[in-house]
Scaffold this active site. Structure first.
Site, mmCIF file in Angstrom:
data_model
loop_
_atom_site.group_PDB
_atom_site.id
_atom_site.type_symbol
_atom_site.label_atom_id
_atom_site.label_comp_id
_atom_site.label_asym_id
_atom_site.label_seq_id
_atom_site.Cartn_x
_atom_site.Cartn_y
_atom_site.Cartn_z
ATOM 1 N N LYS A 117 10.556 37.557 56.694
ATOM 2 C CA LYS A 117 10.024 38.714 57.426
ATOM 3 C C LYS A 117 10.496 40.007 56.771
ATOM 4 O O LYS A 117 9.725 40.946 56.602
ATOM 5 C CB LYS A 117 10.452 38.660 58.892
ATOM 6 C CG LYS A 117 9.694 37.542 59.606
ATOM 7 C CD LYS A 117 9.798 37.600 61.105
ATOM 8 C CE LYS A 117 8.817 36.610 61.699
ATOM 9 N NZ LYS A 117 9.446 35.511 62.415
ATOM 10 N N LYS A 196 0.561 28.618 54.903
ATOM 11 C CA LYS A 196 0.839 28.105 56.243
ATOM 12 C C LYS A 196 0.019 28.876 57.280
ATOM 13 O O LYS A 196 0.005 30.109 57.264
ATOM 14 C CB LYS A 196 2.340 28.279 56.537
ATOM 15 C CG LYS A 196 2.771 27.716 57.886
ATOM 16 C CD LYS A 196 4.109 28.283 58.361
ATOM 17 C CE LYS A 196 3.915 29.146 59.584
ATOM 18 N NZ LYS A 196 4.937 29.204 60.572
ATOM 19 N N LYS A 199 0.319 32.830 63.285
ATOM 20 C CA LYS A 199 -0.146 33.953 64.100
ATOM 21 C C LYS A 199 0.094 35.263 63.371
ATOM 22 O O LYS A 199 -0.589 36.247 63.592
ATOM 23 C CB LYS A 199 0.652 34.032 65.411
ATOM 24 C CG LYS A 199 0.421 32.902 66.349
ATOM 25 C CD LYS A 199 1.280 33.111 67.597
ATOM 26 C CE LYS A 199 1.874 31.834 68.094
ATOM 27 N NZ LYS A 199 3.337 31.819 68.068
HETATM 28 P P1 ADP Z 1 3.536 31.230 64.188
HETATM 29 O O1 ADP Z 1 4.004 30.990 62.788
HETATM 30 O O2 ADP Z 1 2.053 31.160 64.287
HETATM 31 O O3 ADP Z 1 4.123 32.488 64.804
HETATM 32 P P2 ADP Z 1 5.421 29.866 65.878
HETATM 33 O O4 ADP Z 1 6.536 30.299 64.987
HETATM 34 O O5 ADP Z 1 5.332 30.461 67.236
HETATM 35 O O6 ADP Z 1 4.050 30.027 65.083
HETATM 36 O O7 ADP Z 1 5.460 28.295 66.012
HETATM 37 C C1 ADP Z 1 5.401 27.527 67.182
HETATM 38 C C2 ADP Z 1 5.498 26.055 66.809
HETATM 39 O O8 ADP Z 1 4.353 25.687 66.043
HETATM 40 C C3 ADP Z 1 6.710 25.709 65.927
HETATM 41 O O9 ADP Z 1 7.198 24.431 66.254
HETATM 42 C C4 ADP Z 1 6.169 25.743 64.550
HETATM 43 O O10 ADP Z 1 6.909 24.939 63.657
HETATM 44 C C5 ADP Z 1 4.770 25.179 64.779
HETATM 45 N N1 ADP Z 1 3.858 25.692 63.756
HETATM 46 C C6 ADP Z 1 3.438 26.965 63.610
HETATM 47 N N2 ADP Z 1 2.599 27.084 62.571
HETATM 48 C C7 ADP Z 1 2.497 25.844 62.023
HETATM 49 C C8 ADP Z 1 1.769 25.302 60.922
HETATM 50 N N3 ADP Z 1 0.976 26.058 60.190
HETATM 51 N N4 ADP Z 1 1.905 23.985 60.647
HETATM 52 C C9 ADP Z 1 2.713 23.195 61.405
HETATM 53 N N5 ADP Z 1 3.413 23.642 62.467
HETATM 54 C C10 ADP Z 1 3.313 24.941 62.778
#
Ligand code: ADP
Ligand code: TRP
Length: 327
Positions: A117, A196, A199
């Protein structure tokens, strides 16, 4: 310290609309675990974590409700699984402080999620830096055994285990050391651009997006420019990685053969993904509509969930405060 069932715990930040990465990486495995009668699942909305990005207050509240609706629509059974808001468990803040006092700064400085970040230009606040300690408190406060997450959370789970072991070493056996559950097949779901899905990047497909808009997004997924008639390598194709998430083993074998034979256009694969997507979430989409029409019922599920989670948190916190000499 004995708990009769195995506690499974996970959380998700209400920091945006939930997408296929969240669903296949975390929600689906987490929801499957609720079917095992030996598991007691605790799933929560990590609203304190989302605060590290200083969201608009009304948006934070709204997104919290949406995450709860998404979970319920996708199959979370509130009779069996405890669903709650992180912020309803005040004890978490107390455990966060105790753990902070055991956390070497170097451990936090090495966290990729923080470093990524910052490298993308975000000016970090102390909350963002301390994020992994709050996450460790989330996990340790319920004597959690198993934590289903996507691969991006692996390091945070290692920090959690480190802190639990450090605490036990310093104060005697007190905290249960949890294990991450990361499924290889869905550890990293790729986004529209092949990175990846997240959000935070504009590369995601919503679980419950407007179908027309989702179809457009699917049509935008990045591919190489191999001509239709030529054979293609499915293992280097984003589309195939996404198709695999939805399809049955026999369909995956067929699609692989079609790639390798040649004569398959990427447009056809995109259409197949869209149809799978629509079919996969059709029933959940209906359930979500009726759940959304009943906000009191949603609040009641979250209230009852918080009560159950809090009862466990209070016991573990008492054990911790006694161990450190505060109680
Ligand atoms: P983001 O990256 O969209 O902000 P979060 O950090 O809130 O997502 O992730 C919530 C859950 O979803 C976590 O367990 C994270 O590992 C999983 N997750 C998020 N994006 C992915 C992805 N592209 N592939 C697999 N798991 C994911
Ligand atoms: N950090 C997690 C994420 O961004 C969310 C989270 C907060 C979490 N506390 C947790 C996940 C505890 C599992 C367990 O995805």
């Amino acid at each position: 310290m004995t708990v009769s069932k195995r506690r499974v715990l996970s959380g998700i930040q209400p920091s945006g609309t939930l997408h296929l990465g969240n669903y296949f990486g975390m929600m689906k495995p987490a929801l499957e675990m609720q079917a095992d009668p030996d598991n007691q699942c605790f799933y929560f909305i990590a609203d304190y974590h989302a605060l590290t990005q200083t969201p608009d207050p009304e948006l934070l509240r709204k997104r919290g409700r949406e995450v709860a609706l998404d979970f319920l629509a996708c199959g979370l059974d509130p009779e069996r699984t405890v669903l709650f808001r992180q912020s309803d468990i005040a004890e978490i803040m107390q455990l966060t402080w105790v753990l902070s006092c055991l956390t070497p700064l170097g451990l936090l400085e090495r966290c990729h999620s923080y470093k990524d970040k910052v490298s993308r230009g975000l000016i970090p606040n102390a909350g963002l830096f301390n994020y992994p300690i709050l996450m460790a408190a989330d996990i340790l406060i319920y004597d959690s055994h198993l934590v289903p997450v996507g691969r991006d959370q692996k390091q945070h789970l290692e920090v959690t285990r480190d802190l639990a072991q450090k605490f036990n070493h310093q104060y005697g056996e007190c905290l249960l050391v949890p294990e991450a559950i990361i499924r290889d097949e869905t550890a990293v779901v790729p986004g529209l651009d092949g990175q990846k899905m997240s959000k935070s990047y504009d590369n995601y497909i919503e679980i419950f997006g407007d179908e027309k808009a989702v179809r457009k997004k699917i049509m935008r997924i990045k591919t190489d420019s191999t001509p239709v008639e030529e054979p293609k390598n499915p293992d280097r194709c984003n589309l195939f990685a996404i198709y695999k998430l939805f399809a049955a083993p026999a369909e995956i074998r067929e699609m692989r053969a079609a790639y390798e034979r040649g004569g398959l256009g990427y447009g056809q694969v995109k259409q197949a993904i869209f149809e799978k997507y629509r079919e996969h979430f059709a029933a959940a989409r209906q359930r979500r509509l009726s759940l959304a029409a009943n906000p009191e019922q949603l609040e009641e599920i979250l209230r009852a969930g918080a009560e159950k989670a809090r009862a466990v948190a209070q016991k573990v916190l008492h054990r911790v405060l006694t161990a450190v000499g505060i109680k």
